[in-house]
Design an enzyme around this catalytic site. Structure first.
Site, PDB file in Angstrom:
ATOM      1  N   ASP A   1      64.206  35.440  56.900  1.00  9.83           N
ATOM      2  CA  ASP A   1      63.299  35.032  55.839  1.00  9.83           C
ATOM      3  C   ASP A   1      62.605  33.695  56.101  1.00  9.83           C
ATOM      4  O   ASP A   1      63.263  32.672  56.266  1.00  9.83           O
ATOM      5  CB  ASP A   1      64.150  34.958  54.550  1.00  9.83           C
ATOM      6  CG  ASP A   1      63.320  34.622  53.324  1.00  9.83           C
ATOM      7  OD1 ASP A   1      62.096  34.480  53.445  1.00  9.83           O
ATOM      8  OD2 ASP A   1      63.920  34.512  52.243  1.00  9.83           O
TER       9      ASP A   1
ATOM     10  N   THR B   1      60.324  31.772  53.959  1.00  8.25           N
ATOM     11  CA  THR B   1      59.614  31.562  52.699  1.00  8.25           C
ATOM     12  C   THR B   1      59.033  30.158  52.733  1.00  8.25           C
ATOM     13  O   THR B   1      59.740  29.190  52.989  1.00  8.25           O
ATOM     14  CB  THR B   1      60.577  31.741  51.508  1.00  8.25           C
ATOM     15  OG1 THR B   1      60.974  33.110  51.472  1.00  8.25           O
ATOM     16  CG2 THR B   1      59.912  31.384  50.192  1.00  8.25           C
TER      17      THR B   1
ATOM     18  N   ARG C   1      51.339  39.961  39.791  1.00  7.08           N
ATOM     19  CA  ARG C   1      50.345  39.533  40.772  1.00  7.08           C
ATOM     20  C   ARG C   1      51.016  39.535  42.124  1.00  7.08           C
ATOM     21  O   ARG C   1      52.028  38.876  42.327  1.00  7.08           O
ATOM     22  CB  ARG C   1      49.861  38.127  40.435  1.00  7.08           C
ATOM     23  CG  ARG C   1      48.878  37.562  41.464  1.00  7.08           C
ATOM     24  CD  ARG C   1      48.229  36.282  40.931  1.00  7.08           C
ATOM     25  NE  ARG C   1      47.144  35.846  41.786  1.00  7.08           N
ATOM     26  CZ  ARG C   1      47.212  34.783  42.596  1.00  7.08           C
ATOM     27  NH1 ARG C   1      48.307  34.048  42.648  1.00  7.08           N
ATOM     28  NH2 ARG C   1      46.176  34.459  43.347  1.00  7.08           N
TER      29      ARG C   1
ATOM     30  N   GLY D   1      40.123  33.082  53.602  1.00  2.00           N
ATOM     31  CA  GLY D   1      40.461  31.670  53.507  1.00  2.00           C
ATOM     32  C   GLY D   1      41.916  31.449  53.105  1.00  2.00           C
ATOM     33  O   GLY D   1      42.354  30.320  52.952  1.00  2.00           O
TER      34      GLY D   1
ATOM     35  N   GLY E   1      22.593  28.829  40.662  1.00  2.00           N
ATOM     36  CA  GLY E   1      23.367  29.512  39.621  1.00  2.00           C
ATOM     37  C   GLY E   1      24.425  28.568  39.079  1.00  2.00           C
ATOM     38  O   GLY E   1      25.520  28.983  38.697  1.00  2.00           O
TER      39      GLY E   1
ATOM     40  N   HIS F   1      38.339  42.817  50.695  1.00  2.00           N
ATOM     41  CA  HIS F   1      39.565  42.040  50.918  1.00  2.00           C
ATOM     42  C   HIS F   1      40.623  42.825  51.716  1.00  2.00           C
ATOM     43  O   HIS F   1      41.170  42.340  52.703  1.00  2.00           O
ATOM     44  CB  HIS F   1      40.180  41.593  49.587  1.00  2.00           C
ATOM     45  CG  HIS F   1      39.241  40.821  48.707  1.00  2.00           C
ATOM     46  ND1 HIS F   1      38.252  40.001  49.205  1.00  2.00           N
ATOM     47  CD2 HIS F   1      39.143  40.728  47.357  1.00  2.00           C
ATOM     48  CE1 HIS F   1      37.597  39.445  48.189  1.00  2.00           C
ATOM     49  NE2 HIS F   1      38.116  39.870  47.052  1.00  2.00           N
TER      50      HIS F   1
ATOM     51  N   GLY G   1      26.405  29.156  35.831  1.00  2.00           N
ATOM     52  CA  GLY G   1      27.112  30.430  35.663  1.00  2.00           C
ATOM     53  C   GLY G   1      28.628  30.310  35.748  1.00  2.00           C
ATOM     54  O   GLY G   1      29.188  29.233  35.959  1.00  2.00           O
ATOM     55  N   ASP G   2      29.253  31.467  35.596  1.00  2.00           N
ATOM     56  CA  ASP G   2      30.705  31.567  35.558  1.00  2.00           C
ATOM     57  C   ASP G   2      31.377  31.186  36.866  1.00  2.00           C
ATOM     58  O   ASP G   2      32.328  30.402  36.902  1.00  2.00           O
ATOM     59  CB  ASP G   2      31.050  33.036  35.246  1.00  2.00           C
ATOM     60  CG  ASP G   2      32.027  33.123  34.108  1.00  2.00           C
ATOM     61  OD1 ASP G   2      31.830  32.356  33.127  1.00  2.00           O
ATOM     62  OD2 ASP G   2      32.965  33.932  34.209  1.00  2.00           O
TER      63      ASP G   2
ATOM     64  N   ARG H   1      54.075  49.586  37.168  1.00  2.00           N
ATOM     65  CA  ARG H   1      54.270  49.136  38.544  1.00  2.00           C
ATOM     66  C   ARG H   1      53.192  49.711  39.471  1.00  2.00           C
ATOM     67  O   ARG H   1      52.764  49.098  40.439  1.00  2.00           O
ATOM     68  CB  ARG H   1      55.648  49.593  39.039  1.00  2.00           C
ATOM     69  CG  ARG H   1      55.992  49.146  40.442  1.00  2.00           C
ATOM     70  CD  ARG H   1      57.273  49.788  40.937  1.00  2.00           C
ATOM     71  NE  ARG H   1      57.135  51.221  41.146  1.00  2.00           N
ATOM     72  CZ  ARG H   1      56.550  51.764  42.213  1.00  2.00           C
ATOM     73  NH1 ARG H   1      56.047  51.020  43.160  1.00  2.00           N
ATOM     74  NH2 ARG H   1      56.471  53.080  42.323  1.00  2.00           N
TER      75      ARG H   1
HETATM   76  C1  BG6 Z   1      37.654  38.983  43.520  1.00  2.00           C
HETATM   77  C2  BG6 Z   1      37.514  40.196  42.654  1.00  2.00           C
HETATM   78  O1  BG6 Z   1      36.941  39.177  44.719  1.00  2.00           O
HETATM   79  O2  BG6 Z   1      39.014  38.754  43.811  1.00  2.00           O
HETATM   80  C3  BG6 Z   1      38.337  40.058  41.395  1.00  2.00           C
HETATM   81  O3  BG6 Z   1      36.144  40.395  42.336  1.00  2.00           O
HETATM   82  C4  BG6 Z   1      39.762  39.670  41.712  1.00  2.00           C
HETATM   83  O4  BG6 Z   1      38.307  41.262  40.661  1.00  2.00           O
HETATM   84  C5  BG6 Z   1      39.820  38.505  42.677  1.00  2.00           C
HETATM   85  O5  BG6 Z   1      40.408  39.315  40.501  1.00  2.00           O
HETATM   86  C6  BG6 Z   1      41.228  38.208  43.154  1.00  2.00           C
HETATM   87  O6  BG6 Z   1      41.265  37.028  43.907  1.00  2.00           O
HETATM   88  P1  BG6 Z   1      42.584  36.153  43.982  1.00  2.00           P
HETATM   89  O7  BG6 Z   1      42.260  35.104  45.000  1.00  2.00           O
HETATM   90  O8  BG6 Z   1      42.834  35.596  42.621  1.00  2.00           O
HETATM   91  O9  BG6 Z   1      43.666  37.066  44.425  1.00  2.00           O
END
Ligand code: BG6
Length: 484
Positions: free
Chosen positions: A398, A400, A342, A179, A12, A238, A15-16, A464
């Site tokens: 903390d 960090t 994020r 990982g 593949g 995850h 692919g992306d 939020r």
């Molecule tokens: C992927 C999901 O497994 O994990 C995605 O399919 C998601 O939808 C991504 O954006 C997030 O991974 P990370 O490592 O950027 O937090």
């Protein structure tokens, strides 16, 4: 030894996933000189291209700097590409095998196959590589990406298929969260610190919250996403992996199978989820949003065909573990796309201090492990307000990472995992029985949501979170600390 040659095969390759993730990872490993000696990379896909065109395609994603140009040329030199007629076409795989043999030059040939492919071609590709590309002189290892099926039944069917071709030692099911630095740190924090180990139970811990937030929507992946939804995309894999690492018992040793045995056991103690255990949401456009993406609600995404889709882009579930350590402690798994930031973190909330002498001014302790961004471990705790007063106030102990470990560059998750495959280390890969238990926990919930056509609550792109989820979590006595 020098009698060994290694080939990494990207199925593949056009692919992306390959261009965005796999090739950049391989390039990074190459730059650090971490591949075993005599490693080559062979791409395989249906696109009619040659090696040069493949490089042109992936190059923009490698981010090669001026100083790296010479190294990059050498990296391109270990890459080749084979165009196949179709994923089921056996003669194409003969060509692929020839290409690998050319590199192996009669030495022991070890082969790692990376399936960067949609599930629809999984079956024919695995059959073909086993029949036509299997090394006769070295090891064979196959890396597969989720989705591993759609529910328990389809996942079992896939496992059965893979199990009929490969041994469990040859299969590497990737969950790239395993990982990540802070996910790998969980076991050390828990089992290497006497300050945590004895209090890690229902007597001292009130609740655990594992949160994943992303500030963007489906971004052109709606075709895939709408069939799966956030529970299958993020929560069942995850978040559940992290849940296992937080909740499992201490393994007898740190060996891969001992650790994975404990993960399976804690999943076996985890109650199967029903509709009452979850709150789901779907995002709407934000008319005041700054990006095009944020002005597009989930259902307006051009890649989503079903304009009445109930697929959740947000979910918050409460998991229960029926064992001596955790009975009565809710584990919240929360994840959402198109939110305000994020963030991925684990938040362990401790119980109230018994016998308070500070007139109700105490806040609960929390241990927070921030997986991303800005890796950290910190503990919210009470301390004397500095100065003349004798009042408790909340502060943080903390750690960090960017402050403590200034010059350390943390490796990317995929980088570590691919190197683990070369080393034959399966610790951070999902075993078949683990996968099965993960689906067992979630399948009845997923089926119920779909059968009943449960409508998700709505939220606005950039919010939020979901008010309904906050209320849900509060109903278990979880204290909102204003930081998640
Ligand atoms: C992927 C999901 O497994 O994990 C995605 O399919 C998601 O939808 C991504 O954006 C997030 O991974 P990370 O490592 O950027 O937090």
């Amino acid at each position: 030894g020098s009698g060994d040659h290694y080939t990494f095969i990207v199925l593949g390759a056009s692919g992306d996933l390959a261009k965005k993730k796999i090739y950049p990872t391989l390039w990074s490993i190459y730059q650090q000189d971490k591949f075993p000696p005599n490693t080559a990379i062979v791409g395989f896909a249906r696109s009619k291209m040659n090696q040069k065109q493949l490089i042109e395609k992936v190059e923009p994603f490698l981010k090669v700097t001026e100083e790296q140009k010479a190294t990059a040329m050498k990296f391109y030199g270990i890459n080749s590409y084979v165009a196949g007629e179709g994923y089921g076409d056996l003669s194409s795989y003969k060509l692929l095998d020839d290409e690998i043999l050319k590199h192996e030059k009669g030495a022991n040939g070890h082969r790692v196959f990376y399936l960067a492919l949609p599930p629809s071609v999984f079956k024919e590709v695995t059959l073909a590589i086993k029949a036509s590309c299997w090394s006769r002189t070295g090891y064979n290892r196959v890396i597969v990406e989720k989705p591993f099926g759609h529910d328990l039944e389809s996942s079992d069917a896939l496992s059965k298929h893979l199990g009929s071709l490969f041994t469990e030692q040859e299969i590497y099911r990737i969950d790239h969260y395993l990982g990540k630095e802070m996910v790998q740190n969980l076991m050390i924090l828990r089992f290497a610190n006497q300050i945590f180990t004895p209090i890690w139970n229902r007597n001292n811990i009130a609740s655990v919250m594992i949160t994943f937030k992303e500030p963007f929507g489906t971004m052109g992946r709606g075709g895939y996403f709408d069939d799966f939804g956030i529970i299958r995309d993020i929560m069942q894999n995850h978040l559940l992996q992290i849940f296992c690492l937080v909740a499992m018992e201490k393994p007898p040793t740190k060996h891969a199978n001992h650790i994975r045995d404990e993960k399976v056991k804690v999943l076996e103690c985890t109650k199967t989820l029903g509709i009452e255990d979850v709150v789901i949401g779907q995002y709407l456009a934000n008319p005041d949003g700054k990006t095009e993406d944020s002005k597009t609600g989930y259902l307006e995404d051009a890649t989503i065909k079903n304009k009445n889709s109930n697929t959740p882009t947000y979910a918050c579930a409460a998991l229960r573990i029926n064992n001596e350590r955790w009975d009565g402690v809710p584990f919240f798994l929360k994840c959402g796309k198109a939110l305000n930031e994020r963030k991925m973190e684990v938040r362990v909330q401790f119980r109230d201090v018994p016998g308070d002498i500070f007139e109700g001014k105490l806040k609960r302790n929390e241990l927070v492990i921030r997986v991303q961004p800005n890796e950290a471990v910190y503990c919210k705790m009470m301390s004397k307000e500095p100065g003349i007063s004798f009042e408790p106030h909340e502060t943080e102990l903390d750690l960090t990472y960017h402050v403590k470990y200034k010059d350390v560059k943390l490796p990317d998750a995929y980088e570590r995992l691919i190197l683990d495959v070369f080393e034959g280390n399966q610790l951070n890969f999902v075993r078949a029985d683990e996968l099965r238990e993960a689906w067992r926990v979630f399948t009845p919930l997923l089926h119920a949501i779909e059968a009943k056509g449960v409508k998700p609550f709505t939220y606005t792109y950039g919010d939020r979170g979901l008010k309904e989820a906050d209320d849900f979590v509060a109903s278990f006595g979880h204290m909102y600390t204003g930081t998640y």
